[in-house]
Write a protein that holds these residues in place. Structure first.
Motif, short mmCIF file in Angstrom:
data_model
loop_
_atom_site.label_atom_id
_atom_site.label_comp_id
_atom_site.label_asym_id
_atom_site.label_seq_id
_atom_site.Cartn_x
_atom_site.Cartn_y
_atom_site.Cartn_z
N PRO A 15 0.82 -1.20 0.00
CA PRO A 15 0.00 0.00 0.00
C PRO A 15 0.86 1.25 0.00
O PRO A 15 1.83 1.35 0.73
N ALA A 31 -5.46 5.81 1.09
CA ALA A 31 -6.33 4.66 0.86
C ALA A 31 -7.76 5.12 0.56
O ALA A 31 -8.15 6.25 0.87
N LEU A 58 -11.59 4.23 1.69
CA LEU A 58 -12.24 3.60 2.85
C LEU A 58 -13.54 2.97 2.36
O LEU A 58 -14.34 3.64 1.69
N ALA A 93 -12.56 -4.40 -2.27
CA ALA A 93 -11.23 -4.33 -1.63
C ALA A 93 -10.24 -5.21 -2.38
O ALA A 93 -9.10 -4.81 -2.65
N PRO A 102 -4.43 1.19 -2.67
CA PRO A 102 -4.66 0.86 -1.26
C PRO A 102 -6.11 1.11 -0.83
O PRO A 102 -6.74 2.04 -1.30
N VAL A 152 -8.91 0.42 2.73
CA VAL A 152 -9.18 -0.08 4.08
C VAL A 152 -10.66 -0.47 4.10
O VAL A 152 -11.53 0.38 3.87
N LEU A 164 -13.90 -1.80 6.07
CA LEU A 164 -14.45 -1.94 7.42
C LEU A 164 -15.51 -3.02 7.50
O LEU A 164 -15.90 -3.43 8.59
N ALA A 200 -13.48 6.94 11.40
CA ALA A 200 -12.46 6.29 10.54
C ALA A 200 -11.96 7.27 9.49
O ALA A 200 -10.76 7.25 9.14
N VAL A 207 -8.04 7.73 9.19
CA VAL A 207 -7.35 7.16 8.03
C VAL A 207 -6.96 8.24 7.02
O VAL A 207 -5.95 8.12 6.33
N PRO A 226 -8.70 9.12 4.18
CA PRO A 226 -8.79 8.48 2.86
C PRO A 226 -8.99 9.52 1.75
O PRO A 226 -9.46 10.63 2.02
#
Ligand code: B12
Length: 312
Positions: free
Chosen positions: A194, A198, A200, A217, A226, A228, A230, A242, A246, A248
């Motif tokens: 990554p 990212a 999300l 994903a 990349p 992430v 959840l 988040a 993060v 994103p």
């Protein structure tokens, strides 16, 4: 070798059905249609499956789970060369009342695809976890995530959903298939470590249908972007938190069912710098009420294209 003895020629259709995990009625159909049935007799003259019959049926079952049409699987299991019909049954009952399947097939690629969908669907119905995993893994490796998802997994998932809607059953199969698909998607290797911001990915609050999020994903990992993920049932507040943590470049939220598709909370996504790209996907969303700041994507490929375009 010669004919099996009466003692060897022991198994009735019920016992074979239990051993193979195939319904007794299916075994009778295979015998009638494809000439693959019992060749032994009990001392009382009843037809009995010999060990050799059992081995042939096991081959047939495996081939069907791997996607072969039953007629072709039977011919292979019986050792009949391609193009020739299966030999007629020696015993009186049955014979070939119905024509063999597999003639007049569509273009080879469509035929192969249909066979793979059927093979996975059969493995799901048999709850054969090994065959399911093998089919899903090989499709992911061969076709990549987007094509395997659209061409194999979605048709099988939709098919099993229809069966559930019609019968109220198959929930255990939905669970097993979901587990297998999640595991196989998690194995898809990232193309590179990554790097950069990212995306999300999350399900809407209370939304349990998380497979499309995991497919996305895996597809992004394969594309080297990349992400992430959840997963299922992410409360709005947790997603906001988040985003803060993060940082994103984009957020994607999935709603499968109308019960989770009220988009009012999407208007309160945290404001970030640079601004966050917000995307929604899934048949659950009340689309006319999506905030104007939230884009909508209709396919996995479109979601991948949108999320890779804004990642750098
Ligand atoms: C697997 C599954 C489950 C699993 C979920 C596991 C998991 N971790 O995801 C389990 C067993 C937990 C489950 C539970 C339930 N499920 Co369920 N489930 C399914 C099933 C079989 C597949 C779901 C799926 O992944 N769909 C995604 C793709 C495969 O389907 P699609 O929405 O048609 O996709 C279209 C587009 O959205 C787009 N697309 C496809 N993929 C992607 C990906 C991206 C990124 C994008 C942008 C677009 C896109 O292309 C498709 C064609 O246009 C569906 C059947 C179905 N038709 O979807 C039922 C289904 C969604 N479930 C249903 C129900 C009712 C439930 C339950 C409420 C009760 C129950 N009877 O099981 C519970 C509880 C759910 C909850 N509280 O949220 C109903 C929903 C009816 C409705 N419209 O409200 C369905 C439709 C089955 C049915 N026919 O009755 N389920």
């Amino acid at each position: 070798m010669g004919e099996p003895t009466a003692r060897e020629a022991g198994l009735g259709v019920g016992a074979v059905a239990r051993r193979l995990g195939v319904a007794a009625s299916t075994l009778r159909t295979w015998d009638r249609r494809y000439g693959i049935g019992p060749s032994g007799r009990s001392p009382g003259g009843h037809r009995r499956y010999t060990p050799a019959d059992l081995a042939r049926l096991e081959v047939m079952r495996r081939l069907i789970l791997a996607g072969a049409p039953p007629g072709e699987a039977a011919r292979t299991a019986l050792g009949v060369p391609p193009g020739e019909p299966a030999p007629p049954r020696a015993h009186g009952a049955g014979g070939h009342r119905l024509p063999l399947t597999g003639t007049g097939a569509p273009a080879e690629r469509d035929g192969e695809r249909t066979a793979r969908v059927r093979g996975l669907a059969r493995a799901v119905m048999a709850m054969d976890e090994g065959a399911m995993s093998a089919a899903v893994r090989s499709a992911l490796r061969r076709d990549g995530v987007v094509r395997a998802w659209d061409g194999l997994l979605v048709p099988v998932l939709v098919g099993i959903g229809r069966k559930h809607a019609a019968t109220g059953g198959c929930v255990e199969m939905e669970h097993l298939l979901s587990e297998v698909v999640l595991r196989c998607l998690a194995e898809v290797p990232a193309r590179r470590p990554p790097d950069g911001r990212a995306a999300l990915l999350a399900c809407a609050p209370d939304e349990q249908h998380s497979l499309p999020v995991h497919a996305l994903a895996a597809a992004l990992a394969e594309a080297g972007a990349p992400a992430v993920a959840l997963g299922a049932r992410v409360p709005a507040g947790a997603l906001y938190a988040a985003i803060d943590r993060v940082g994103p470049h984009a957020v994607f939220v999935w709603s499968q069912t109308g019960a989770t598709g009220d988009p009012a909370w999407l208007a309160d996504l945290p404001r970030t710098r640079p601004p966050l790209r917000a995307l929604a996907g899934g048949p659950g969303w009340a689309r006319p009420r999506l905030p104007r700041t939230v884009g909508f994507v209709t396919t996995l490929a479109e979601a991948v294209a949108e999320l890779t375009a804004t990642s750098h």
